[in-house]
Design an enzyme around this catalytic site. Structure first.
Site, PDB file in Angstrom:
ATOM      1  CD  GLU A  46      -2.930   1.191   2.281  1.00  0.00           C
ATOM      2  OE1 GLU A  46      -3.885   1.975   2.163  1.00  0.00           O
ATOM      3  OE2 GLU A  46      -2.840   0.361   3.205  1.00  0.00           O
ATOM      4  CB  CYS A 239      -7.108   3.169   3.975  1.00  0.00           C
ATOM      5  SG  CYS A 239      -7.533   2.300   5.502  1.00  0.00           S
ATOM      6  CG  ASN A 373      -8.974  -2.261   2.551  1.00  0.00           C
ATOM      7  OD1 ASN A 373      -8.235  -3.183   2.848  1.00  0.00           O
ATOM      8  ND2 ASN A 373      -9.005  -1.123   3.241  1.00  0.00           N
ATOM      9  CD  GLU A 374      -9.199  -2.422   8.030  1.00  0.00           C
ATOM     10  OE1 GLU A 374      -8.202  -3.078   8.332  1.00  0.00           O
ATOM     11  OE2 GLU A 374      -9.265  -1.177   8.133  1.00  0.00           O
TER      12      GLU A 374
END
Length: 657
Positions: A46, A239, A373-374
């Protein structure tokens, strides 16, 4: 001093040691268990901590296309330099016009210091490329590499004239060779003569990038990834896939095609700098999806792209209105379908043709895709469902990865798993940044998981010391202990990736991290070596290893020991991993049933007597694994590993059967 008393005490200590318990473990080498997936141990990238621009991506110039919110951010100008916005690239329209300052004793030009200084190596070559035009007639610029300060006056140590021909925009390229090492050099460009010149997309790369690619990766950082022998490469986040809002979400189609025309994007992590707000933290998208796929291929890892599910970061956006309405998701779903075509389609398809135009006519053989994502709860579940339906219909062989949210337990986590089963995800992405105690207590986490339904992808994890959030030895050892449970449960766990991957020592938002670097050097954390010891000794099948009939997972009576075993069909080896998390040495006797006679074992040992110690830029190899060999004895009906494992130590034994 009474030498007799001292000698007696030492003898007593030795005698007591001889009566210390030996922990007997049994490994059935004749019966292979669950396959260990090639994707079992991988990496997750990331763009956090300046991991891409200023890090893995080889570009040395900041704001090379003048597209930051403040167009000249990263640049120092002198004389007459003006920003204009009618340039040759639609999605990057800004450029600078450099004109005569009006006096022969003055100069016009601009200077860039890169990401906290441009690092140059003596004898290495650097490729400068730029787009330019001379609007009023042939012009000339001087390209220089300069010292930051020499006798209070910046001085050039490389200088080369570049003539710009009159007419339309054209790309120019020159090679600059550095005569010295310089950690904080700058690039300076000045106008020669009185004819104005327009400059766009000013770029500087080492010629020696990883695999010598022109738009390539920093060689030492990419090589560190290759040396992990990763099975899977998850990208681009994290994120940043979500963004702080929909406008700043990651859009893969903006990251392909000519780099000059890739629009920049704000980096989601510029807002969480721990009192170090960074308004100039942007993504240039020079490291885009084509480069991610290519890097996956270069390091031998399966690519695992993560795409937006029509949601932004839920931590910042808790209202339904912040996310894309379910009935407006089609463009996002189409992005997923188009990405699969970009990766796998033949050259007659729309997106397969674009891949071929970029230099890779053969498909990338994408097998996995993560959607979201998450994310968590109904916000996510109802959006994921139509993605799964569409992907299954068009690409039934692609494995889809969903997520159980940001927590490794609790009500939301349970809801996540229930939803992933109902929706039909192939794997579930779990994240856990947890304490030492959690890692020590969860080595049996997956022993109780259902053997039916989705498999596990431990997509982000790291042991965070309580009050000690850095890469110290103790937490890395506990990661090694926890990972015995991943391997033992290879029928359930198919992927695992430590996170985050990279961090710049002067520009970071999160720690601990696997690999740290500055503009010149890098070091591998102890967590890196733990991951490497697993990935390079993965094996192909689990072997059952027990102590008194139980898994060795730090349970009562096991004195802080954790262990797992595997067979490697490639070279016929048996691999045993043992972690001693006790602060005293532990004697072990491992019976390799199914093997007979005396054997030689290759032993890899990771140990340190200072639990707070860590590798650093100054001491990059303070803590590293050491290689040795030992003789395994011939027992009555098996080969036996007999060893005393030092306190707080991780060992890998490899014995050819």
């Amino acid at each position: 001093m009474n030498l007799k008393l001292i000698a007696g005490a030492m003898a007593l200590s030795a005698a007591l040691s001889s009566f210390a318990q030996t922990h007997v473990m049994d490994v059935n080498t004749g019966k292979k268990g669950a396959p260990i997936q090639k994707t079992m141990y991988g990496i997750f990238f990331e763009d956090i901590n300046y991991g891409a621009d200023g890090g893995l991506y080889g570009e040395l110039i900041k704001n090379r296309s003048f597209e930051f919110k403040q167009n000249l951010m990263g640049w120092t100008t002198f004389g007459n330099v003006n920003v204009k916005d009618d340039g040759p690239f639609e999605r990057c329209p800004h450029y600078v016009e450099v004109t005569y300052p009006g006096h022969d004793d003055r100069r016009s030009g601009l200077q860039n210091d890169g990401f906290g200084g441009i690092s140059l190596k003596q004898g290495d070559s650097y490729r400068l490329s730029l787009w330019a035009k001379a609007p009023q007639g042939n012009a000339s610029i001087q390209v220089q590499l300069i010292d930051q300060v020499t006798d209070n006056d910046p001085q050039d140590f490389v200088s080369q004239e570049l003539k710009i021909t009159s007419g339309e925009w054209k790309k120019y390229e020159i090679i600059l060779k550095s005569p010295k090492n310089d950690k904080e050099a700058s690039l300076r460009i000045t106008l020669n003569g009185k004819e104005p010149v327009c400059l766009e997309h000013i770029s500087l790369f080492p010629v020696n990038t990883f695999k010598n690619r022109k738009n390539g990766m920093r060689a030492d950082l990419a090589q560190a990834l290759a040396d992990l022998h990763p099975g899977v490469f998850r990208f681009p986040g994290g994120c940043i896939v979500e963004g702080a809002d929909l406008d700043s979400r990651y859009q893969w189609k903006n990251t392909i095609g000519p780099v000059e025309n890739r629009p920049i994007n704000e980096n989601r992590w510029q807002y969480v700098m721990k009192n170090r707000f960074s308004p100039d933290y942007y993504q240039s998208y020079g490291l885009g999806f084509f480069e991610y796929f290519q890097l996956s291929e270069d390091i031998g890892a399966e690519p695992l792209p993560v795409l937006n599910v029509g949601m932004v970061c839920q931590f910042q956006n808790k209202e339904e209105s912040a996310h894309v309405p379910v009935d407006e998701l089609q463009p996002y779903i189409q992005d997923c379908l188009d990405l699969i075509e970009f990766a796998n389609g033949d050259t007659t398809t729309t997106w397969g043709h674009k891949r071929a135009e970029m230099g890779h006519p053969a498909p990338f053989n994408l097998k996995y895709i993560a959607v979201g994502n998450e994310q968590w709860e109904d916000f996510y579940f109802k959006r994921l469902k139509p993605f799964v339906k569409a992907i299954r219909e068009k690409y039934p062989d692609i494995k889809i990865i969903g997520t159980s949210g940001p927590s490794p337990e609790g009500e939301s986590y349970e809801h996540g798993w229930k939803a992933m089963r109902e929706i039909g995800a192939d794997l579930v992405d779990e994240h856990f940044y947890s304490s030492e105690e959690w890692f020590l207590n969860n080595a049996m986490r997956y022993d109780s998981y259902s053997r039916k339904g989705p498999k596990v992808f431990a997509g982000e994890y790291a042991c965070h010391g309580v009050g000690k959030k850095w890469n110290h030895y103790e937490t890395s050892l506990y990661e090694a202990a926890f990972m015995t449970g991943l391997e033992r449960n290879a029928d359930v766990v198919h992927m695992a990736t430590y996170a985050p991957l990279f961090a710049h020592v002067k520009m970071w938002q999160w720690r601990p991290d696997m690999i740290w670097f500055d503009n010149t050097n890098m070091f591998k954390s102890v967590s890196y070596y733990v991951q490497q010891m697993y990935s390079c000794n993965k094996g192909t099948n689990v072997l059952k290893l027990t102590m008194n009939g139980k898994p060795v997972a730090g349970q009562k009576g096991q004195d802080g020991l954790y262990a797992t075993a595997a067979a490697d069909n490639g070279d016929g080896s048996v691999i045993v991993k043992v972690v001693n998390t006790n602060k005293t040495a532990q004697s072990v006797s491992v019976n390799l049933k199914g093997i007979k006679g005396e054997k030689t074992a290759k032993v890899t040992t990771l140990t340190c007597n200072d639990l707070n110690a860590e590798n650093t830029i100054e001491e990059p190899e303070k803590i590293t694994p050491k290689e040795s060999t030992m003789t395994c004895k011939a027992g009555k009906s098996s080969t036996v590993i007999e060893d005393e494992i030092a306190p707080m130590t991780f060992k890998v034994y490899r014995i050819k059967k």
